[in-house]
Structure formats: structure tokens, C-alpha cells
Write an enzyme that holds these catalytic residues in place. Structure first.
Site, short mmCIF file in Angstrom:
data_model
loop_
_atom_site.label_atom_id
_atom_site.label_comp_id
_atom_site.label_asym_id
_atom_site.label_seq_id
_atom_site.Cartn_x
_atom_site.Cartn_y
_atom_site.Cartn_z
N GLU A 100 -7.00 -11.83 5.98
CA GLU A 100 -5.99 -11.75 6.83
C GLU A 100 -6.10 -11.81 8.80
O GLU A 100 -5.39 -12.62 9.09
CB GLU A 100 -5.39 -10.87 6.67
N HIS A 135 1.02 -1.22 0.16
CA HIS A 135 0.13 0.21 0.03
C HIS A 135 0.99 1.38 0.00
O HIS A 135 1.55 1.23 1.18
CB HIS A 135 -1.24 -0.17 1.27
N1 ADE Z 1 -4.97 -0.83 4.01
C1 ADE Z 1 -3.05 -0.96 4.62
N2 ADE Z 1 -3.19 -1.48 4.67
C2 ADE Z 1 -3.39 -3.02 4.96
C3 ADE Z 1 -3.91 -4.44 5.96
N3 ADE Z 1 -2.67 -4.53 6.09
N4 ADE Z 1 -5.09 -4.87 4.98
C4 ADE Z 1 -6.25 -4.42 5.34
N5 ADE Z 1 -6.12 -3.05 5.09
C5 ADE Z 1 -4.98 -2.31 4.80
ZN ZN Z 2 -2.52 -5.11 2.62
#
Ligand code: ADE
Ligand code: ZN
Length: 344
Positions: free
Chosen positions: A211, A30
Site C-alpha cells: 500500500e 475495516h
Molecule cells: N487500517 C484501516 N485501514 C487501513 C489501511 N488502509 N491500511 C493499513 N491499515 C489500515
Molecule cells: Zn485496509
């Protein structure tokens, strides 16, 4: 006499040197998450923004998270210092320089349009700043790239649809779309229509899934969004049928080891499921996610997970090769990078 500690130290140094020589693709980054505290403070000063942190040390000390949401709150607040085209250019340029130092030769970068439009920043400023830096980086540093806008899943699908319309003038710069932000309670199915619209234009899609969220979210991302890759996907390990399915389909998982520890998605690097996923035949890649917040860029992610899981040079070659196989490079470019790795 050489002690065991000396031998281990030598082994680690050898592994780190090997990692440095491996050409790599980074597929999960990101760009807003590469905003280092020094740049955040400099940009705040430039725009006359008062940050609630006195200095770089105070800012870094705040990077202590118990979960994804705690991080996201700080990350969105930090992004507020990005106001003009130079800010987006400088941010992207700084990332590319770090990537170059880690022997990243190809990157596929996310940005969050809604984080900026919500603050009244024109998308032209965001997109042209990032894209100009990517073009300059390719010319000067030799790093090829793809650019992927992500929709924020804590917002409504209508907001994503409206954002897609706002992005229309810049579509030539985008290679696909993604989904990020607060996962639990915001399943992929919430975005079925907007992702179908994007796919109908022939663009690939990806989504963060598994995640923090359950394996069912990975299944939704595959069955409903028809993703080309899963970002993170580590909780697939809880569902053997899903793990086999991902392995069979060679659906890339863009795994981010240091991120997973920092956000407490895994208790430690030693407990990280990366090696189990590899052993199950999954296509796994190593990435940095939000390196300024999580303690390391892609090289550090390779070094840390290699040490924690005792990965061999052969494992590391396979991971680097998978980063190209999972990329959206043309087949001829993939083959060129794979041949280089093969010769190491
Ligand atoms: N935006 C930036 N990093 C993120 C992550 N690890 N999980 C979800 N959204 C994100
Ligand atoms: Zn991410």
C-alpha cells in the site's frame, strides 16, 4: 445538436447503471472504518465522550490526509466511541445497509481486536456485536459474510500472539486472520511465527502489503506469511517479475482506489495502476477499505475508477467476477454469482 459533453454524460450514466446491476463481493473493509461522522457524534454523546470536533462538518473537514499514518491516528481516535455491544452491532448493521444499496451480496470484513482491547473493551462485546449484526444482515438482507480479525503491525508480534490467545473463545466466528496498520518499518516477516501458528490450524491468512510499503513486503507476505490474498498490493506494479508472479498464481489483490487517492498512495485516480494490473493478468478486486473516511462505499469506488480509467462494461464484469473468485465463498456459491454476472 447533442454535444460531446452530453454524450459523455450519457455514457457515464449508463456505466453507473450497469455498476448498480452488478452483484459484488467486498473483500477489504475495516468495520471501524465504516464509522460515519454522524454515528461517531451520536455514540460520543451517548457515552459522554468529548470529541475535539464541534459537529459533523468539522469532523469531515479533518478527513484530509497526506499519508497512511495521519489517517490511522484519526481512525484509532474515532474508534474510541465504540464501547458496548450495541455500538458494534449498529456499526456493522449500518455498513450492511450501505452494502445492500450497492448490490454487495457477500462481504469479508476486518476488525482490529487490539484497537479495542487496548481501551479495556471486552472482546466478547466486540465480537458478539459484529457477529449478531452479520447474522441478522444475512437473514434480512441476504448478504453472506466472512469475518477476519487483523493484527496491528505497529505493535509487537508478542502482542499479536497474546491477542490470538484472547480470541480463542471466539474462533468459530473467524474465517482467517489479517495484518494492517502502519506498514513502512513493520514488514510481514515481523509476524512470521503468529501467522505460522494460525495457518497450522488450517485458517487462511491475508496481509496489507504494497500500500505504502515496497514490493519486497508483498514478496515477504507471499513467501513468509503464505497469504491467500494481498490487501492493496498496488506497488507490485513497480516490479514486473512480482506482477507476473501474482498473475500466474492468481493471488487476489484487494484494491481500494478511493483510499489510495485519499492517503496519497497514488497521485490521482487517473494514475491508479488498477488497469495495468488487470492487463497484466492479475486478479484484482475493488473495495472501499474505510469508506466513512475516504469518500465512498464500494459502489462509489467502482464508479470513480470506471470514470477515471475509462473502464468498459466488460472490464467491470470481470472485476465483479474476480471479487467472487477471490472470495472465501464455497465453490457452488461462487459459481452461482459468476453465472448471474455472466448473464448481464
Ligand atoms: N487500517 C484501516 N485501514 C487501513 C489501511 N488502509 N491500511 C493499513 N491499515 C489500515
Ligand atoms: Zn485496509
Amino acid at each position: 445538436m447533442t454535444s460531446l459533453a452530453d454524450l459523455l454524460q450519457k455514457g457515464r450514466a449508463g456505466t453507473d447503471a450497469f455498476i448498480a446491476r452488478l452483484p459484488k463481493a467486498e473483500l477489504h473493509l475495516h468495520i471501524e472504518g465504516s464509522l460515519e461522522p454522524e454515528m461517531m457524534i451520536a455514540k460520543a454523546k451517548k457515552h459522554g465522550i468529548q470529541l475535539p470536533y464541534a459537529n459533523v462538518e468539522a469532523l469531515r473537514a479533518a478527513y484530509n490526509f497526506s499519508n497512511l499514518q495521519q489517517f490511522l491516528d484519526l481512525y484509532y481516535a474515532g474508534a474510541d466511541v465504540l464501547r458496548d455491544k450495541d455500538d458494534f452491532y449498529d456499526l456493522t448493521r449500518a455498513y450492511l445497509q450501505r452494502a445492500k444499496a450497492d448490490h454487495v451480496v457477500h462481504c469479508e470484513i476486518f476488525f482490529d481486536p487490539q484497537t479495542h482491547t487496548a481501551r479495556g473493551i471486552d472482546l466478547e462485546v466486540v465480537v458478539t456485536g459484529i457477529v449478531e449484526a452479520l447474522h441478522d444482515g444475512e437473514a434480512e438482507l441476504g448478504i453472506t459474510w466472512r469475518l477476519i480479525p487483523n493484527f496491528l503491525r505497529h505493535l509487537s508480534e508478542q502482542d499479536a500472539i497474546d491477542t490470538l490467545a484472547e480470541l480463542e473463545p471466539y474462533m468459530e466466528h473467524f474465517h482467517g486472520f489479517g495484518l494492517d496498520s502502519s506498514e513502512v518499518g513493520n514488514p510481514p516477516s515481523k509476524f512470521a511465527r503468529v501467522f505460522a501458528e494460525i495457518r497450522s490450524r488450517g485458517l487462511p491468512v491475508v496481509a496489507h502489503a504494497g500500500e505504502e510499503g515496497p514490493p519486497e513486503y508483498i514478496i515477504e507476505a507471499l513467501d513468509i506469511l503464505h497469504v491467500a490474498r494481498i490487501d492493496h498490493g498496488i506497488r507490485a506494479i513497480e516490479d514486473p517479475a512480482l506482477t507476473s508472479r501474482l498473475a500466474r498464481g492468481q493471488i487476489p489483490l484487494t484494491v481500494c482506489p478511493l483510499s489510495n487517492v485519499k492517503l496519497c498512495a497514488v497521485p490521482s485516480l487517473a494514475a491508479h495502476p488498477l488497469k495495468k494490473l488487470l492487463d497484466a493478468g492479475c486478479l484484482v478486486t475493488i473495495n472501499s477499505d474505510d469508506p466513512a473516511y475516504f469518500g465512498g462505499y464500494v459502489g462509489e469506488n467502482y464508479r470513480a475508477i470506471a470514470a477515471a480509467l475509462d473502464l468498459s462494461n466488460q472490464d467491470l464484469k470481470m472485476l465483479a467476477a474476480m471479487s467472487f473468485r477471490g472470495s472465501w465463498l464455497h465453490e457452488t456459491q461462487k459459481a452461482r454469482h459468476l453465472a448471474t454476472i455472466d448473464q448481464l
